[in-house]
Design a protein around this motif. Structure first.
Motif, PDB file in Angstrom:
ATOM      1  N   ASP A 120       0.849  -1.185   0.000  1.00  0.00           N
ATOM      2  CA  ASP A 120       0.000   0.000   0.000  1.00  0.00           C
ATOM      3  C   ASP A 120       0.893   1.247   0.000  1.00  0.00           C
ATOM      4  N   LEU A 121       0.287   2.407  -0.016  1.00  0.00           N
ATOM      5  CA  LEU A 121       1.045   3.655  -0.089  1.00  0.00           C
ATOM      6  C   LEU A 121       2.015   3.788   1.085  1.00  0.00           C
ATOM      7  N   GLU A 122       1.556   3.489   2.280  1.00  0.00           N
ATOM      8  CA  GLU A 122       2.431   3.578   3.451  1.00  0.00           C
ATOM      9  C   GLU A 122       3.633   2.633   3.298  1.00  0.00           C
ATOM     10  N   GLY A 123       3.380   1.446   2.778  1.00  0.00           N
ATOM     11  CA  GLY A 123       4.458   0.489   2.552  1.00  0.00           C
ATOM     12  C   GLY A 123       5.453   0.984   1.516  1.00  0.00           C
ATOM     13  N   LEU A 124       4.944   1.584   0.436  1.00  0.00           N
ATOM     14  CA  LEU A 124       5.838   2.138  -0.589  1.00  0.00           C
ATOM     15  C   LEU A 124       6.734   3.230  -0.011  1.00  0.00           C
ATOM     16  N   ILE A 125       6.149   4.079   0.801  1.00  0.00           N
ATOM     17  CA  ILE A 125       6.922   5.158   1.426  1.00  0.00           C
ATOM     18  C   ILE A 125       8.019   4.574   2.305  1.00  0.00           C
ATOM     19  N   LYS A 126       7.669   3.583   3.110  1.00  0.00           N
ATOM     20  CA  LYS A 126       8.652   2.979   4.010  1.00  0.00           C
ATOM     21  C   LYS A 126       9.757   2.260   3.234  1.00  0.00           C
ATOM     22  N   ILE A 127       9.397   1.576   2.153  1.00  0.00           N
ATOM     23  CA  ILE A 127      10.412   0.883   1.347  1.00  0.00           C
ATOM     24  C   ILE A 127      11.340   1.900   0.697  1.00  0.00           C
ATOM     25  N   ALA A 128      10.777   2.976   0.168  1.00  0.00           N
ATOM     26  CA  ALA A 128      11.605   4.033  -0.426  1.00  0.00           C
ATOM     27  C   ALA A 128      12.537   4.632   0.623  1.00  0.00           C
ATOM     28  N   ASP A 129      12.041   4.844   1.830  1.00  0.00           N
ATOM     29  CA  ASP A 129      12.876   5.358   2.916  1.00  0.00           C
ATOM     30  C   ASP A 129      13.969   4.363   3.284  1.00  0.00           C
ATOM     31  N   PHE A 130      13.620   3.097   3.349  1.00  0.00           N
ATOM     32  CA  PHE A 130      14.579   2.048   3.719  1.00  0.00           C
ATOM     33  C   PHE A 130      15.761   2.024   2.754  1.00  0.00           C
ATOM     34  N   TYR A 131      15.465   2.122   1.459  1.00  0.00           N
ATOM     35  CA  TYR A 131      16.520   2.077   0.446  1.00  0.00           C
ATOM     36  C   TYR A 131      17.025   3.466   0.038  1.00  0.00           C
ATOM     37  N   GLU A 132      16.450   4.506   0.654  1.00  0.00           N
ATOM     38  CA  GLU A 132      16.852   5.889   0.405  1.00  0.00           C
ATOM     39  C   GLU A 132      16.753   6.266  -1.077  1.00  0.00           C
ATOM     40  N   VAL A 133      15.594   5.964  -1.659  1.00  0.00           N
ATOM     41  CA  VAL A 133      15.295   6.323  -3.042  1.00  0.00           C
ATOM     42  C   VAL A 133      13.927   6.997  -3.097  1.00  0.00           C
ATOM     43  N   SER A 134      13.630   7.614  -4.219  1.00  0.00           N
ATOM     44  CA  SER A 134      12.312   8.225  -4.391  1.00  0.00           C
ATOM     45  C   SER A 134      11.273   7.145  -4.689  1.00  0.00           C
ATOM     46  N   ILE A 135      10.033   7.458  -4.405  1.00  0.00           N
ATOM     47  CA  ILE A 135       8.959   6.518  -4.738  1.00  0.00           C
ATOM     48  C   ILE A 135       8.868   6.351  -6.252  1.00  0.00           C
ATOM     49  N   TYR A 194      11.253   6.390  -8.368  1.00  0.00           N
ATOM     50  CA  TYR A 194      12.296   5.437  -8.761  1.00  0.00           C
ATOM     51  C   TYR A 194      11.873   4.021  -8.375  1.00  0.00           C
ATOM     52  N   LEU A 195      11.386   3.863  -7.166  1.00  0.00           N
ATOM     53  CA  LEU A 195      10.997   2.546  -6.662  1.00  0.00           C
ATOM     54  C   LEU A 195       9.953   1.871  -7.541  1.00  0.00           C
ATOM     55  N   VAL A 196       8.996   2.646  -8.024  1.00  0.00           N
ATOM     56  CA  VAL A 196       7.915   2.042  -8.830  1.00  0.00           C
ATOM     57  C   VAL A 196       8.200   2.073 -10.325  1.00  0.00           C
ATOM     58  N   GLY A 197       9.389   2.550 -10.708  1.00  0.00           N
ATOM     59  CA  GLY A 197       9.778   2.504 -12.108  1.00  0.00           C
ATOM     60  C   GLY A 197       9.321   3.672 -12.950  1.00  0.00           C
ATOM     61  N   ARG A 198       8.870   4.746 -12.323  1.00  0.00           N
ATOM     62  CA  ARG A 198       8.419   5.919 -13.075  1.00  0.00           C
ATOM     63  C   ARG A 198       9.553   6.857 -13.429  1.00  0.00           C
ATOM     64  N   SER A 199      10.710   6.659 -12.812  1.00  0.00           N
ATOM     65  CA  SER A 199      11.863   7.527 -13.036  1.00  0.00           C
ATOM     66  C   SER A 199      13.135   6.727 -12.847  1.00  0.00           C
ATOM     67  N   ASP A 200      14.169   7.152 -13.520  1.00  0.00           N
ATOM     68  CA  ASP A 200      15.482   6.534 -13.316  1.00  0.00           C
ATOM     69  C   ASP A 200      16.318   7.352 -12.339  1.00  0.00           C
ATOM     70  N   GLU A 201      15.742   8.435 -11.826  1.00  0.00           N
ATOM     71  CA  GLU A 201      16.419   9.279 -10.830  1.00  0.00           C
ATOM     72  C   GLU A 201      16.158   8.704  -9.443  1.00  0.00           C
ATOM     73  N   ARG A 202      17.209   8.308  -8.765  1.00  0.00           N
ATOM     74  CA  ARG A 202      17.071   7.709  -7.433  1.00  0.00           C
ATOM     75  C   ARG A 202      16.780   8.744  -6.353  1.00  0.00           C
ATOM     76  N   GLU A 203      17.279   9.954  -6.536  1.00  0.00           N
ATOM     77  CA  GLU A 203      17.237  10.973  -5.484  1.00  0.00           C
ATOM     78  C   GLU A 203      15.814  11.386  -5.148  1.00  0.00           C
ATOM     79  N   ARG A 204      15.610  11.562  -3.860  1.00  0.00           N
ATOM     80  CA  ARG A 204      14.328  12.083  -3.375  1.00  0.00           C
ATOM     81  C   ARG A 204      14.393  13.587  -3.416  1.00  0.00           C
ATOM     82  N   SER A 205      13.264  14.232  -3.680  1.00  0.00           N
ATOM     83  CA  SER A 205      13.256  15.686  -3.687  1.00  0.00           C
ATOM     84  C   SER A 205      12.600  16.256  -2.468  1.00  0.00           C
TER      85      SER A 205
END
Length: 72
Positions: free
Chosen positions: A44-59, A61-72
């Motif tokens: 779910d959305l909360e899980g996606l946020i936590k996974i992105a935080d865990f790996y220190e990437v943007s959501i 990037y995590l879901v494949g919408r961008s090749d930019e890893r950095e969070r803004s």
């Protein structure tokens, strides 16, 4: 572009962490994380946020919408 399952597997392989550590961080079972990695389930959305935080990437990037890893 990659999809969520591919990105999750790639991030796990690049990091020095296990799916068990991710599961503990998320407060869910190892099996649930394995379902995410196989594509049988999606977090779910909360899980996606936590996974992105865990790996220190943007959501995006995590879901494949961008090749930019950095969070803004």
């Amino acid at each position: 572009m990659a999809n969520f399952q591919e990105r999750l597997k790639s991030l796990k392989n690049e990091s020095s962490t296990s799916y068990q550590e991710l599961a503990e961080y998320l407060g869910i079972s190892l099996r649930a994380v394995q379902h995410y990695a196989s594509g049988a389930r999606t977090p779910d959305l909360e899980g996606l946020i936590k996974i992105a935080d865990f790996y220190e990437v943007s959501i995006d990037y995590l879901v494949g919408r961008s090749d930019e890893r950095e969070r803004s």
